[in-house]
Design an enzyme around this catalytic site. Structure first.
Site, PDB file in Angstrom:
ATOM      1  N   THR A 135       0.820  -1.215   0.000  1.00  0.00           N
ATOM      2  CA  THR A 135       0.000   0.000   0.000  1.00  0.00           C
ATOM      3  C   THR A 135       0.846   1.254   0.000  1.00  0.00           C
ATOM      4  O   THR A 135       0.457   2.276  -0.564  1.00  0.00           O
ATOM      5  CB  THR A 135      -0.937   0.001   1.227  1.00  0.00           C
ATOM      6  OG1 THR A 135      -1.727  -1.189   1.208  1.00  0.00           O
ATOM      7  CG2 THR A 135      -1.858   1.207   1.214  1.00  0.00           C
TER       8      THR A 135
ATOM      9  N   TYR B  80      -7.791   1.142  -4.087  1.00  0.00           N
ATOM     10  CA  TYR B  80      -6.479   1.478  -4.650  1.00  0.00           C
ATOM     11  C   TYR B  80      -5.832   0.229  -5.222  1.00  0.00           C
ATOM     12  O   TYR B  80      -6.266  -0.897  -4.971  1.00  0.00           O
ATOM     13  CB  TYR B  80      -5.566   2.082  -3.576  1.00  0.00           C
ATOM     14  CG  TYR B  80      -5.188   1.107  -2.491  1.00  0.00           C
ATOM     15  CD1 TYR B  80      -4.002   0.380  -2.571  1.00  0.00           C
ATOM     16  CD2 TYR B  80      -6.017   0.890  -1.395  1.00  0.00           C
ATOM     17  CE1 TYR B  80      -3.658  -0.536  -1.589  1.00  0.00           C
ATOM     18  CE2 TYR B  80      -5.684  -0.022  -0.411  1.00  0.00           C
ATOM     19  CZ  TYR B  80      -4.501  -0.728  -0.514  1.00  0.00           C
ATOM     20  OH  TYR B  80      -4.172  -1.642   0.465  1.00  0.00           O
TER      21      TYR B  80
ATOM     22  N   SER C  44       1.198  -7.369  -0.727  1.00  0.00           N
ATOM     23  CA  SER C  44       1.788  -8.427   0.098  1.00  0.00           C
ATOM     24  C   SER C  44       0.878  -9.631   0.252  1.00  0.00           C
ATOM     25  O   SER C  44       1.292 -10.660   0.796  1.00  0.00           O
ATOM     26  CB  SER C  44       2.200  -7.881   1.466  1.00  0.00           C
ATOM     27  OG  SER C  44       1.089  -7.591   2.277  1.00  0.00           O
ATOM     28  N   GLN C  45      -0.356  -9.568  -0.238  1.00  0.00           N
ATOM     29  CA  GLN C  45      -1.166 -10.782  -0.302  1.00  0.00           C
ATOM     30  C   GLN C  45      -0.534 -11.787  -1.255  1.00  0.00           C
ATOM     31  O   GLN C  45      -0.840 -12.983  -1.198  1.00  0.00           O
ATOM     32  CB  GLN C  45      -2.607 -10.467  -0.731  1.00  0.00           C
ATOM     33  CG  GLN C  45      -2.758  -9.962  -2.157  1.00  0.00           C
ATOM     34  CD  GLN C  45      -2.669  -8.451  -2.255  1.00  0.00           C
ATOM     35  OE1 GLN C  45      -2.093  -7.789  -1.393  1.00  0.00           O
ATOM     36  NE2 GLN C  45      -3.276  -7.895  -3.302  1.00  0.00           N
TER      37      GLN C  45
ATOM     38  N   THR D  98       1.060  -4.486   4.228  1.00  0.00           N
ATOM     39  CA  THR D  98       0.740  -4.822   5.615  1.00  0.00           C
ATOM     40  C   THR D  98       0.068  -6.186   5.781  1.00  0.00           C
ATOM     41  O   THR D  98       0.066  -6.742   6.872  1.00  0.00           O
ATOM     42  CB  THR D  98      -0.173  -3.744   6.231  1.00  0.00           C
ATOM     43  OG1 THR D  98      -1.400  -3.669   5.480  1.00  0.00           O
ATOM     44  CG2 THR D  98       0.513  -2.387   6.239  1.00  0.00           C
ATOM     45  N   ASP D  99      -0.492  -6.742   4.716  1.00  0.00           N
ATOM     46  CA  ASP D  99      -1.254  -7.992   4.840  1.00  0.00           C
ATOM     47  C   ASP D  99      -0.418  -9.130   5.416  1.00  0.00           C
ATOM     48  O   ASP D  99      -0.893  -9.893   6.268  1.00  0.00           O
ATOM     49  CB  ASP D  99      -1.815  -8.417   3.477  1.00  0.00           C
ATOM     50  CG  ASP D  99      -3.019  -7.596   3.058  1.00  0.00           C
ATOM     51  OD1 ASP D  99      -3.451  -6.738   3.839  1.00  0.00           O
ATOM     52  OD2 ASP D  99      -3.526  -7.829   1.940  1.00  0.00           O
TER      53      ASP D  99
ATOM     54  N   LYS E 201      -1.151  -7.906  13.075  1.00  0.00           N
ATOM     55  CA  LYS E 201      -2.033  -6.923  12.440  1.00  0.00           C
ATOM     56  C   LYS E 201      -3.415  -7.119  13.041  1.00  0.00           C
ATOM     57  O   LYS E 201      -4.042  -8.156  12.871  1.00  0.00           O
ATOM     58  CB  LYS E 201      -2.064  -7.112  10.920  1.00  0.00           C
ATOM     59  CG  LYS E 201      -2.885  -6.032  10.214  1.00  0.00           C
ATOM     60  CD  LYS E 201      -2.827  -6.151   8.697  1.00  0.00           C
ATOM     61  CE  LYS E 201      -3.648  -5.012   8.053  1.00  0.00           C
ATOM     62  NZ  LYS E 201      -3.610  -5.062   6.577  1.00  0.00           N
TER      63      LYS E 201
ATOM     64  N   GLU F   4      -4.634 -29.350  27.174  1.00  0.00           N
ATOM     65  CA  GLU F   4      -5.734 -30.307  26.958  1.00  0.00           C
ATOM     66  C   GLU F   4      -5.306 -31.450  26.044  1.00  0.00           C
ATOM     67  O   GLU F   4      -5.849 -32.542  26.103  1.00  0.00           O
ATOM     68  CB  GLU F   4      -6.947 -29.585  26.369  1.00  0.00           C
ATOM     69  CG  GLU F   4      -7.742 -28.765  27.368  1.00  0.00           C
ATOM     70  CD  GLU F   4      -9.062 -28.294  26.767  1.00  0.00           C
ATOM     71  OE1 GLU F   4      -9.918 -29.156  26.478  1.00  0.00           O
ATOM     72  OE2 GLU F   4      -9.221 -27.073  26.584  1.00  0.00           O
TER      73      GLU F   4
END
Length: 350
Positions: free
Chosen positions: A34, A47, A80-81, A113-114, A186, A307
């Site tokens: 971004t 965007y 970044s995806q 940022t992803d 994030k 557990e």
């Protein structure tokens, strides 16, 4: 003879003066995101990521030239995806070269940022230098009103230039906060204050161009990491299965059938399996596919032998790593061993 002596003294003084005044040598590696995005208008939230090149980003913040000898390079220009193993390997190798072979004092990585938390943690385990490495990005595109990218970039460079930033491992600098790679999460889809320090909080902040640190990272990282990717061209295949009520066993079975090297469970609560998923995971472990239990909860540890009797089933507890970071560590661990006890030790140390 006296004149010669005076001249030599003046030259020596000049050399000392220049060395004292020399600015830190900082390299910026751009990967897109971004921070390099362009929107249809200054008020639009829509965007396209990864549109602006590195030199444009540098030129947008001329103040960084006052802090350091700054130069840049464009590794990739993607959202970044679409971050992937190949880019991670290129990035780690390049940063090691810059810090250990080309004399740079610090490296700034611009990143979407992803998946920033995963890239930061991968670099935290594969960069072998005590010199600072910082990732920055933005939540608003470069053409948006009050774009946050320039301030993050300036603060990131400012932090790199300060001697106090050495030895903290890889960090992210966003919204004035300095957060170590292991604890970074994030926490919000769109907010500029999206990045948090998870269970333990941030390690510092930047104010008026100076970083301030208030805690030290104790887990192994960077210079103390035993993971080396210099000769790797690929990473082991590790998938993540998400846990939920009435969970289908099909995703876990799909990874098993595809012969993945490892599977991370983003389990409910303390990393718990749904009853129909558990037997598939148990068999997968027996067949040589490493199973790591993590939690879909945003904070808190996935406890060893809680557990689930991890020792009995040879599962690994992710402890303080979330599923996406547990996947990163498991990938690197599997480049060294398939012994579940040694892998559990890695999760305790890193």
């Amino acid at each position: 003879m006296k004149t010669f002596k005076i001249s030599m003294l003046m030259i020596l003084a000049l050399i000392v003066s220049l060395s004292v005044c020399a600015k830190p040598k900082i390299r910026i590696i751009a990967t897109g995101g971004t921070i390099a995005g362009v929107s249809a208008s200054s008020t639009s939230s829509a965007y396209s990521a990864g549109q602006v090149g590195i030199q444009t980003l540098i030129n947008a913040v001329p103040e960084i030239k006052e802090l350091a000898d700054v130069s840049g390079e464009q590794l990739v220009n993607i959202g970044s995806q679409d971050m992937n193993d190949n880019v991670w390997l290129q990035l780690a190798k390049r940063i090691n070269q810059l810090l250990n072979g080309e004399g740079y004092d610090g490296v700034l990585v611009t990143h979407g940022t992803d998946t920033m938390e995963e890239t930061a943690y991968f670099l935290n385990l594969t960069v072998h230098s005590s010199k600072p490495v910082i990732l920055v990005g933005s939540m608003r595109s470069s053409t948006a009103i009050s774009a946050d990218g320039p301030a993050n970039l300036y603060n990131g460079v400012a932090a790199l230039c300060d001697p106090a930033s050495k030895g903290h491992g890889v960090m992210v600098c966003m919204n004035n906060q300095l957060i170590d790679a292991k604890d970074l999460i994030k926490a919000h889809t769109t907010d500029c204050a999206t990045f948090k320090g998870g269970t333990f909080g941030s390690i510092g902040y930047v104010y008026n161009g100076k970083p301030y640190y208030y805690r030290q990272v104790t887990s192994r990282n960077t210079i103390n990491s035993e993971f080396n990717v210099d000769n790797l061209t690929a990473l082991p295949q590790v998938g993540i299965v998400y846990g939920y009520a009435n969970c289908s066993p099909l995703p876990m079975k799909a990874f098993v059938d595809a012969k993945f090297d490892g599977i991370v469970l983003a389990g409910v609560g303390d990393g718990n399996f749904y009853k129909d998923v558990f037997p598939i995971a148990e068999k997968a472990q027996k067949d040589g596919i490493q199973i790591v239990r993590a939690s879909r909860c945003p904070t808190g540890p996935t406890c060893l032998n809680g557990e689930v009797d991890d020792e009995k089933y040879h599962f690994v507890a992710a402890l303080n790593l979330n599923p996406q970071k547990a996947r990163v560590l498991l990938m690197l661990a599997l480049t060294k061993t398939h012994d579940w006890q040694q892998i559990q030790k890695y999760f305790q140390e890193y």
